[in-house]
Design a protein around this motif. Structure first.
Motif, short mmCIF file in Angstrom:
data_model
loop_
_atom_site.label_atom_id
_atom_site.label_comp_id
_atom_site.label_asym_id
_atom_site.label_seq_id
_atom_site.Cartn_x
_atom_site.Cartn_y
_atom_site.Cartn_z
N PHE A 120 32.28 23.24 1.88
CA PHE A 120 30.88 23.50 2.20
C PHE A 120 30.41 24.69 1.38
N LYS A 121 29.23 24.56 0.76
CA LYS A 121 28.76 25.59 -0.15
C LYS A 121 28.00 26.71 0.57
N ASP A 122 26.94 26.35 1.31
CA ASP A 122 26.04 27.39 1.80
C ASP A 122 25.23 26.87 2.98
N MET A 123 25.37 27.49 4.14
CA MET A 123 24.59 27.14 5.31
C MET A 123 24.17 28.41 6.03
N SER A 124 22.98 28.37 6.63
CA SER A 124 22.52 29.54 7.39
C SER A 124 21.71 29.08 8.59
N ILE A 125 21.74 29.90 9.64
CA ILE A 125 21.00 29.63 10.87
C ILE A 125 20.35 30.94 11.32
N ASP A 126 19.03 30.92 11.51
CA ASP A 126 18.31 32.07 12.06
C ASP A 126 17.58 31.62 13.31
N THR A 127 17.92 32.25 14.44
CA THR A 127 17.40 31.82 15.73
C THR A 127 16.77 32.98 16.48
N THR A 128 15.63 32.72 17.12
CA THR A 128 14.99 33.69 18.01
C THR A 128 14.80 33.04 19.37
N LEU A 129 15.26 33.73 20.39
CA LEU A 129 15.14 33.28 21.77
C LEU A 129 14.33 34.33 22.52
N ALA A 130 13.18 33.92 23.09
CA ALA A 130 12.31 34.87 23.77
C ALA A 130 12.08 34.44 25.22
N LEU A 131 12.19 35.40 26.11
CA LEU A 131 11.91 35.18 27.52
C LEU A 131 10.85 36.21 27.94
N ALA A 132 9.65 35.75 28.19
CA ALA A 132 8.57 36.66 28.58
C ALA A 132 8.77 37.14 30.02
N LYS A 133 8.04 38.20 30.41
CA LYS A 133 8.10 38.66 31.79
C LYS A 133 7.71 37.51 32.70
N ASN A 134 8.41 37.38 33.82
CA ASN A 134 8.24 36.20 34.64
C ASN A 134 8.57 36.51 36.09
N SER A 135 8.38 35.52 36.95
CA SER A 135 8.67 35.67 38.38
C SER A 135 9.76 34.69 38.81
N TYR A 136 10.64 34.35 37.89
CA TYR A 136 11.72 33.41 38.20
C TYR A 136 12.57 33.94 39.36
N SER A 137 13.00 33.03 40.22
CA SER A 137 13.80 33.37 41.39
C SER A 137 15.07 32.55 41.39
N ASN A 138 16.11 33.11 41.98
CA ASN A 138 17.37 32.37 42.07
C ASN A 138 17.26 31.18 43.02
N GLN A 139 16.13 31.08 43.70
CA GLN A 139 15.89 29.92 44.54
C GLN A 139 15.46 28.71 43.71
N GLN A 140 15.06 28.97 42.46
CA GLN A 140 14.63 27.89 41.59
C GLN A 140 15.81 27.29 40.84
N SER A 141 15.58 26.10 40.29
CA SER A 141 16.60 25.42 39.49
C SER A 141 16.79 26.15 38.16
N PRO A 142 18.03 26.17 37.63
CA PRO A 142 18.25 26.74 36.28
C PRO A 142 17.40 26.07 35.22
N LEU A 143 17.02 24.80 35.44
CA LEU A 143 16.17 24.11 34.48
C LEU A 143 14.80 24.76 34.40
N ALA A 144 14.35 25.36 35.51
CA ALA A 144 13.07 26.06 35.49
C ALA A 144 13.13 27.28 34.57
N LEU A 145 14.31 27.95 34.54
CA LEU A 145 14.50 29.08 33.64
C LEU A 145 14.49 28.61 32.19
N LEU A 146 15.11 27.46 31.95
CA LEU A 146 15.14 26.91 30.60
C LEU A 146 13.72 26.65 30.11
#
Length: 465
Positions: free
Chosen positions: A380-406
């Motif tokens: 393999f010659k050359d590969m690159s990956i640049d990733t940004t993951l952002a989570l804005a301020k929120n009101s997520y609760s552990n009572q919600q499904s993890p899919l809601a966080l996704l």
């Protein structure tokens, strides 16, 4: 009385004072050392001055022995924690076990030392320590192992295992240098080769900030026996750091190269690293944490029993920002309490800490670059990956499904693949060809802009079902 007479008297006074000064300073140092010896005696160490010589510059020889290992351990760990509170958990973990166990393991450990200091002006104090006797229990066990006793005795006799230290006039450690070792030791059926040079630690205390460096000039450890050979060789290691506290520090590291070889009847292993550069930092700003790191590794190679993998360059960097500093402190404190306290925090408390971090949000950048990978018949010659993951301020609760966080995450990633690498990946059939076809050609590369927003995934603006 003539001016000449006054001049003679003044000269005599000056000479007398200069001549007496070393004696006064030496006596003060004697008193200081006596006070320190008494302090050490209360904390598990026995010291004895063996000799003293010199007037303007005094050289002393002394012995240092561990007589109460439990007290000595607690004393040294207390000094560590006092200067670096983040080591509290580490210190407490080392204090597990009974007093009888630690005393049996360490009591009787002895060092011989030399100290050199000026009696005229405030100057750095040089101290040298070398291991002269193993713990009493170890010495008893060695009486039944003639081969190991013959191996260790020359090292203890010659003072090979030791260190040179430099203390400032404020009695703080400025430099620590392990003694160079060049030894070839005979073992039962083989030999052990030790070759080390320029192992140093330097510290500079600037108020509440410690600036330091840890270095290794060269380190070779090799063993040769009838059915086995091994070699570990490190060249040019340097680690620089600036430390204020656990949330405000910076470090960089450099390695020239490293090689490891192990050959026996079951294994034929070779591993190598041509070089490494690394930087990392953490900073608290406006009650938020910013954490950065970057690592570059060159000429990575691993070969075992005929199989090998090589890589010319691997680079990774990450940048985590927007983390709630107070929430992180509380989580760390509660987690440490969970590990060491008789009354640990409840699961609800730890869960609340994690929810506080999630609800505050954060942004995380990750970059990866791979160049010149050879594995089996693949290149393999050359590969690159640049990733940004952002989570804005929120009101997520552990009572919600993890899919809601996704669904709250915004993810954007740019994947760049050399055209020859894409052809090779397609031939491996890791995914459908239609997925590779979504790439956008740019010169010799294909670009894949991958985004996930509100739970919807797209590649180069084409939604993926």
């Amino acid at each position: 009385m003539t001016k000449r007479t006054y001049g003679i008297i003044a000269s005599v006074v000056v000479v007398t004072v200069l001549a007496a000064t070393p004696l006064v300073i030496s006596q003060k140092i004697d008193a200081s050392l006596k006070k320190e010896a008494d302090h050490l005696a209360k904390n598990g160490f026995k010291t004895e001055e063996l000799s003293k010589s010199g007037y303007f510059t005094t050289k002393r020889t002394f012995s240092l022995e561990v007589t109460d290992a439990r007290k000595a351990r607690d004393f040294l760990l207390a000094q560590l924690v006092e200067k670096n509170a983040q080591y509290k958990l580490f210190a407490q973990s080392l204090q597990q076990g009974s007093e009888a166990e630690i005393n049996e393991a360490i009591n009787g450990l002895q060092f011989k030392g030399e100290m050199s200091h000026s009696n005229l002006l405030p100057q750095d104090v040089k101290v040298s320590l070398s291991l002269s006797a193993l713990p009493t229990s170890v010495q008893e066990n060695l009486k039944t192992d003639a081969a190991l006793l013959a191996l260790l005795t020359p090292l203890l006799t010659k003072g090979v295992l030791g260190a040179d230290m430099l203390f400032g006039s404020d009695e703080k450690l400025k430099a620590f240098h392990l003694k160079d070792i060049q030894e070839e030791l005979s073992m039962d059926g083989g030999k052990l080769i030790l070759n080390t040079k320029d192992h140093t630690l330097k510290l500079d205390h600037r108020g509440e900030v410690v600036v330091g460096s840890l270095g290794v000039g060269h380190q070779l450890i090799a063993a040769q026996a009838e059915m086995m050979e091994s070699k570990s060789e490190l060249n040019s290691f340097l680690y620089n750091f600036t430390y204020h506290d656990e949330f405000n520090n910076h470090a960089d590291m450099r390695i020239g190269n490293y090689a490891l070889e192990i050959n026996d009847e079951f294994t034929a292993l070779k591993a190598g690293l041509g070089g490494l550069k690394a930087t990392s930092s953490i900073e608290e700003k406006n009650q938020e944490l910013l954490m950065k790191a970057e690592y570059t590794l060159d000429k990575i190679a691993l070969e075992e029993s005929g199989e090998s993998i090589k890589m010319d360059t691997f680079l990774t960097n990450f940048f985590l920002r927007g983390v709630d500093a107070n929430a992180m402190r509380k989580l760390q404190t509660d987690y440490n309490t969970l590990l060491i306290s008789q009354t640990p925090p409840s699961d609800e408390v730890l869960l609340a800490d994690i929810m506080a971090l999630i609800q505050h949000g954060f942004t995380f950048d990750l970059g990866l670059i791979f160049k010149g990978i050879d594995y089996d018949t693949m290149h393999f010659k050359d590969m690159s990956i640049d990733t940004t993951l952002a989570l804005a301020k929120n009101s997520y609760s552990n009572q919600q499904s993890p899919l809601a966080l996704l669904g709250l995450l915004d993810i954007s990633s740019k994947v760049k693949i050399h055209k020859d690498d894409r052809t090779l990946l397609e031939s491996l059939q890791l995914t459908a060809k239609k997925d590779f076809a979504l790439g956008k050609a740019e010169g010799d590369y294909f670009i894949y802009d991958i985004n996930m927003k509100n739970g919807v995934l797209s590649v180069n603006n084409q939604a993926i079902q």
